[in-house]
Design an enzyme around this catalytic site. Structure first.
Site, PDB file in Angstrom:
ATOM      1  CE  LYS A  31      -3.048  -2.428   3.203  1.00  0.00           C
ATOM      2  NZ  LYS A  31      -3.463  -2.474   4.629  1.00  0.00           N
ATOM      3  N   GLY A  32       2.135   1.077   0.398  1.00  0.00           N
ATOM      4  CA  GLY A  32       2.983   2.236   0.647  1.00  0.00           C
ATOM      5  C   GLY A  32       3.143   3.187  -0.530  1.00  0.00           C
ATOM      6  CD  GLU A  65       7.805  -0.577  -3.264  1.00  0.00           C
ATOM      7  OE1 GLU A  65       7.197   0.270  -2.594  1.00  0.00           O
ATOM      8  OE2 GLU A  65       7.826  -1.782  -2.945  1.00  0.00           O
ATOM      9  CG  ASP A  66       6.654   2.856   0.156  1.00  0.00           C
ATOM     10  OD1 ASP A  66       7.063   1.876  -0.492  1.00  0.00           O
ATOM     11  OD2 ASP A  66       6.118   2.733   1.269  1.00  0.00           O
ATOM     12  CG  ASP A  84      14.117  -1.251   5.080  1.00  0.00           C
ATOM     13  OD1 ASP A  84      15.276  -1.375   5.471  1.00  0.00           O
ATOM     14  OD2 ASP A  84      13.185  -0.885   5.809  1.00  0.00           O
ATOM     15  CB  VAL A 127      11.054   7.006   7.750  1.00  0.00           C
ATOM     16  CG1 VAL A 127      12.375   7.655   8.097  1.00  0.00           C
ATOM     17  CG2 VAL A 127      11.242   5.894   6.744  1.00  0.00           C
ATOM     18  CG  ASP A 133       2.340   0.848   7.749  1.00  0.00           C
ATOM     19  OD1 ASP A 133       3.293   0.552   7.005  1.00  0.00           O
ATOM     20  OD2 ASP A 133       1.745   0.003   8.455  1.00  0.00           O
ATOM     21  NE  ARG A 191      -0.607   1.854   5.083  1.00  0.00           N
ATOM     22  CZ  ARG A 191       0.390   1.010   4.792  1.00  0.00           C
ATOM     23  NH1 ARG A 191       1.402   1.408   4.082  1.00  0.00           N
ATOM     24  NH2 ARG A 191       0.348  -0.228   5.220  1.00  0.00           N
TER      25      ARG A 191
HETATM   26  C1  PRP Z   1       7.528  -1.840   2.244  1.00  0.00           C
HETATM   27  C2  PRP Z   1       7.806  -1.058   0.962  1.00  0.00           C
HETATM   28  C3  PRP Z   1       8.430  -2.071   0.064  1.00  0.00           C
HETATM   29  C4  PRP Z   1       9.155  -2.993   1.033  1.00  0.00           C
HETATM   30  C5  PRP Z   1      10.600  -2.629   1.046  1.00  0.00           C
HETATM   31  O1  PRP Z   1       6.294  -2.472   2.117  1.00  0.00           O
HETATM   32  O2  PRP Z   1       6.646  -0.512   0.410  1.00  0.00           O
HETATM   33  O3  PRP Z   1       7.475  -2.794  -0.674  1.00  0.00           O
HETATM   34  O4  PRP Z   1       8.601  -2.779   2.342  1.00  0.00           O
HETATM   35  O5  PRP Z   1      11.312  -3.456   1.930  1.00  0.00           O
HETATM   36  P1  PRP Z   1      12.562  -4.323   1.473  1.00  0.00           P
HETATM   37  O6  PRP Z   1      13.445  -3.460   0.623  1.00  0.00           O
HETATM   38  O7  PRP Z   1      13.232  -4.634   2.805  1.00  0.00           O
HETATM   39  O8  PRP Z   1      12.093  -5.532   0.790  1.00  0.00           O
HETATM   40  P2  PRP Z   1       5.551  -3.186   3.337  1.00  0.00           P
HETATM   41  O9  PRP Z   1       5.870  -4.645   3.311  1.00  0.00           O
HETATM   42  O10 PRP Z   1       5.854  -2.435   4.596  1.00  0.00           O
HETATM   43  O11 PRP Z   1       4.017  -3.041   2.940  1.00  0.00           O
HETATM   44  P3  PRP Z   1       3.121  -1.722   2.756  1.00  0.00           P
HETATM   45  O12 PRP Z   1       3.646  -1.016   1.529  1.00  0.00           O
HETATM   46  O13 PRP Z   1       1.738  -2.242   2.558  1.00  0.00           O
HETATM   47  O14 PRP Z   1       3.262  -0.880   4.005  1.00  0.00           O
END
Ligand code: PRP
Length: 183
Positions: A47-48, A103-104, A107, A157, A163, A169
């Protein structure tokens, strides 16, 4: 929601709403040049990425299509495992298409590494990545990201799509969550 509403939940504001919009405009100009005459399919990762997609797509001065995927990584909820499950797949057939993943945050890099390989295996003509944020120090794998907004430290963050327990969000800015909120 503005920072003022939740000031005490943050230790600092990392990126303001104006800075986000200026950066997305900058990235949009690059994307317009790189994809001139060849509009990409934007793939947002729920969802990010909703906020990034909404503002970035509107900033673009070219036609684009938008589609969405929802993925979830197995393993500990706070850390990506690299094993990804598709919760919602694309509606679009992408063979031969130029795909730009939106993507947001990157990580560990595990989600995007998996996603890019998955979309390439469907025969996309190209698969590139746009991410508003990247945490270089948290990288477990190096992801080749064509368009990065900001490189940030490995802090917790929230805001602008990101979130904590599904909250924050809708915060306009991006801030560092204060430990008292999650400890
Ligand atoms: C977050 C973000 C990426 C992922 C990055 O999503 O939107 O998809 O984590 O992490 P990584 O580089 O360690 O793989 P999340 O799983 O938190 O879901 P969301 O977008 O629904 O909050």
């Amino acid at each position: 929601m503005d920072v003022d509403e939740i000031r005490s939940d943050l230790t600092e504001v990392l990126i303001t709403e104006d800075e986000i919009h200026a950066k997305l405009a900058e990235l949009a100009r690059r994307v317009e040049t790189d994809y001139a005459g060849n509009p990409p399919l934007l793939v947002g990762v729920l969802k990010g990425a909703v906020m990034v997609m909404a503002d970035f797509a509107r900033e673009l001065k070219m036609h684009v299509e938008m589609d969405w995927m929802a993925v979830s990584s197995y393993g500990a909820s706070t850390e990506s495992s690299g094993v990804v499950r598709i919760l919602k797949d694309l509606d679009t057939e992408i063979a031969g298409r130029d795909v730009l993943i939106v993507e947001d945050i990157i990580d560990s890099g595990l989600t995007l590494t998996w996603l890019r390989a998955n979309l390439e295996s469907r025969g996309a003509a190209s698969v590139k990545i746009l991410a508003l944020l990247r945490k270089p120090e948290a990288a477990k794998v190096e992801v080749d990201v064509e368009y990065v907004g900001f490189e940030i430290p490995p802090a917790f963050v929230v805001g602008y799509g990101l979130d904590y327990a599904e909250k924050y969000r809708n915060l306009r800015a991006i801030g560092v969550l204060a430990p008292h909120v999650y400890q």
